[in-house]
Design an enzyme around this catalytic site. Structure first.
Site, short mmCIF file in Angstrom:
data_model
loop_
_atom_site.label_atom_id
_atom_site.label_comp_id
_atom_site.label_asym_id
_atom_site.label_seq_id
_atom_site.Cartn_x
_atom_site.Cartn_y
_atom_site.Cartn_z
N CYS A 175 51.34 37.53 38.62
CA CYS A 175 50.20 38.27 39.15
C CYS A 175 50.42 38.51 40.64
O CYS A 175 50.73 37.60 41.39
CB CYS A 175 48.92 37.48 38.91
N PHE A 176 50.23 39.75 41.06
CA PHE A 176 50.55 40.08 42.45
C PHE A 176 49.53 39.61 43.47
O PHE A 176 49.80 39.59 44.66
CB PHE A 176 50.88 41.55 42.64
#
Length: 186
Positions: free
Chosen positions: A29-30
Site C-alpha cells: 500500500c502506497f
C-alpha cells in the site's frame, strides 16, 4: 495546474528541479510508504501513483481489479547531496517484507508487489546489488527468497488526489508498514 504536496509544500507534478533525482518504489500500500519517504531528510517531494502496467492513466478501481498490471508506487524526488540512492534503498528494504510476492501483509494482489523502478543505469545496478546484499539478512531473519522485481521506470500515473499524502490527511488511516510487519533490519 500544479498539485502541491500537503506536507512538504512542493509540487508533486511537473518538471524535476535541477540537482534533484527521481526514484520509484512499490512497497505494498502506497500510503505508509509515502509517509516514510516524505519524512526522510533530503526528500524534496513525493507522490503516489501507478506504474508497471499496460493501461494509460488507470484509476484506483482498475488497478485493484488486477487487470492493468500496475503496482502502487511512490515517486520520490530527492537531493542526492543530502540523501543517497543507497540510503533510499536501505529504507525500502527495511520498511516492508520483500518476500511476499503479490501481497504485503493483509493486502493481497499484484498492485501490492514489491518493486523498484529505476531511472538510470546506476540505479539499476545499485538496486540489483542491494537486493543481493540484503538476501542473507532476510534469510537469517527466517524469511524466504526476495521476490522484489526491479525494472526500468516507464510511465508513472498519479493516483487520485485523495490518495496523495493520505496519512497526513487521515492520521488514523491504515498503514501496513506502521503495523509491525516491516521489521527486517539490515
Amino acid at each position: 495546474m500544479t498539485i502541491e504536496h500537503a506536507v512538504l509544500h512542493t509540487p508533486i507534478d511537473g518538471p524535476v528541479p535541477e540537482g534533484k533525482e527521481v526514484a520509484y518504489f512499490g512497497m505494498g500500500c502506497f500510503w505508509g510508504a509515502e509517509r516514510m519517504l516524505w519524512s526522510t531528510d533530503g526528500v524534496w517531494t513525493t507522490a503516489v501513483g501507478y506504474m508497471g502496467g499496460d493501461r494509460k492513466n488507470p484509476t484506483y478501481g482498475e488497478v485493484c481489479s488486477g487487470t492493468t498490471g500496475h503496482a502502487e508506487a511512490v515517486k520520490v524526488v530527492y537531493d542526492p547531496s543530502i540523501v543517497s540512492y543507497a540510503e533510499l534503498l536501505r529504507l525500502f528494504w527495511e520498511n516492508h517484507d520483500p518476500t511476499q510476492g503479490h501481497r504485503q501483509g493483509n493486502d493481497v494482489g499484484s498492485q501490492y508487489r514489491s518493486v523498484i523502478f529505476t531511472t538510470t543505469d546506476e540505479q539499476q545496478q545499485q538496486a540489483t546489488s542491494s537486493r543481493e546484499a540484503f538476501q542473507p539478512t532476510v534469510t537469517e531473519a527466517g524469511y524466504g527468497p526476495i521476490t522484489t522485481y526491479i525494472d526500468t521506470a516507464g510511465d508513472f500515473w498519479l493516483a487520485e488526489d485523495y490518495h496523495q499524502q493520505y496519512l497526513h490527511k487521515n492520521p488514523l488511516g491504515y498503514d501496513a508498514c506502521g503495523s509491525g510487519i516491516c521489521t527486517i533490519q539490515w
